[in-house]
Design a protein around this motif. Sequence first.
Motif, PDB file in Angstrom:
ATOM      1  N   GLU A 106      89.696  75.103  35.439  1.00  0.00           N
ATOM      2  CA  GLU A 106      88.997  75.691  34.534  1.00  0.00           C
ATOM      3  C   GLU A 106      87.712  76.054  35.035  1.00  0.00           C
ATOM      4  O   GLU A 106      87.278  77.073  34.712  1.00  0.00           O
ATOM      5  N   ASP A 107      87.059  75.240  35.534  1.00  0.00           N
ATOM      6  CA  ASP A 107      85.710  75.490  36.131  1.00  0.00           C
ATOM      7  C   ASP A 107      85.730  76.774  37.153  1.00  0.00           C
ATOM      8  O   ASP A 107      84.610  77.437  37.180  1.00  0.00           O
ATOM      9  N   ALA A 108      86.674  76.529  38.146  1.00  0.00           N
ATOM     10  CA  ALA A 108      86.912  77.662  39.010  1.00  0.00           C
ATOM     11  C   ALA A 108      86.807  78.941  38.361  1.00  0.00           C
ATOM     12  O   ALA A 108      86.284  79.871  38.843  1.00  0.00           O
ATOM     13  N   ASP A 132      90.237  77.749  45.159  1.00  0.00           N
ATOM     14  CA  ASP A 132      89.040  77.024  45.125  1.00  0.00           C
ATOM     15  C   ASP A 132      89.020  75.609  44.519  1.00  0.00           C
ATOM     16  O   ASP A 132      88.395  74.823  44.994  1.00  0.00           O
ATOM     17  N   ALA A 133      89.767  75.603  43.578  1.00  0.00           N
ATOM     18  CA  ALA A 133      89.788  73.981  42.823  1.00  0.00           C
ATOM     19  C   ALA A 133      90.549  73.280  43.846  1.00  0.00           C
ATOM     20  O   ALA A 133      90.057  72.130  43.897  1.00  0.00           O
ATOM     21  N   THR A 161      81.732  86.142  35.120  1.00  0.00           N
ATOM     22  CA  THR A 161      80.485  85.250  35.205  1.00  0.00           C
ATOM     23  C   THR A 161      80.567  84.257  36.084  1.00  0.00           C
ATOM     24  O   THR A 161      79.668  84.105  36.897  1.00  0.00           O
ATOM     25  N   ARG A 162      81.675  83.404  36.066  1.00  0.00           N
ATOM     26  CA  ARG A 162      81.930  82.366  36.937  1.00  0.00           C
ATOM     27  C   ARG A 162      81.734  82.619  38.473  1.00  0.00           C
ATOM     28  O   ARG A 162      81.296  81.847  39.301  1.00  0.00           O
ATOM     29  N   ARG A 163      82.598  83.772  38.623  1.00  0.00           N
ATOM     30  CA  ARG A 163      82.972  84.141  40.141  1.00  0.00           C
ATOM     31  C   ARG A 163      81.579  84.583  40.631  1.00  0.00           C
ATOM     32  O   ARG A 163      81.342  84.583  41.907  1.00  0.00           O
TER      33      ARG A 163
END
Length: 214
Positions: free
Chosen positions: A60-62, A51-52, A126-128
Motif C-alpha cells: 500500500e505504501d509503495a 519495491d515493497a 504522486t507516491r512514485r
Amino acid sequence: MNLTGARITSLEAPQATAGVGASSEDPAPAFAEDDFTRHIFSCLLQIALSDASVKGGTIEDAVGLGADDLEALAITFKPDILPLLNSRRRQPEVAFDEEEEQLLDLFMRFRSDTSRQSNWLAAILTRRCMSPNHLWQDLGLNSRVELGRLMREFFPTLAARNVLNMKWKKFFYRCLCEMEGFSLCASPTCQQCNDYNDCFGEETGLSRLPQKNN
Ligand code: SF4
C-alpha cells in the motif's frame, strides 16, 4: 488517503490548446487503448510489489493506495496477485505528506475524468514521484515514451502544458510553483539557465522490470 477529498488549489483553468498530445517523443502507439491501460496498471503494481519486497515496506505504501483501493485495482487489472495480497496484513490508509498532497492536488485537478482508475493513477503517480529514479522507471514502465502516453491519455490538459518536453517530475514541480505564485528557477529563461540539463536532459536508462508487451 481520501481521493475524493483532495484539496484543489488555485491553478488557472487548464488550457484546451491545439496540439494536445503532440510530442517529439511520440512514435506509433504499441498498445491498443484498453491494452495500454491494463499494461500500465500491471507495471505499476509489479514495481510496487518489487519495491515493497526489497525495502520491507507495505505494498500500500509503495503504490500510494489503501488496502481497499489496492484490492480493487488488482481485481481489475492483475488478479493473479490477489492471493499474495490476501495473505498479508492489510493497510487501510496511506498517509501523504504536504509535498505529496500538493502533487495529488495537481493530478486530481487535471485528471481526464473522475473514474476510479483516474483517481488511482493520481495517487500512484504522486507516491512514485517520491522515488529517486526517472519517473517512468519508478512506475515500472518500459520507457519514457509510455509515460508520455500515460500523461496524454489520463491527464491531457496537464500533458499539453509540457510543450517543451521537460522531464516530467521537473515539470510537475514547476506547475506547483506556478500554483503558489513563485519560482525556484535561477534564470528568467530556460535557454540561459545553468540547470537546463537537469530539467530537459534525456531520461534514458533501463526499465526496472523485465521488458514486456502486456
Ligand atoms: S531550465 Fe532553469 S529556468 Fe528552466 S525550468 Fe529548469 S530551472 Fe527553471
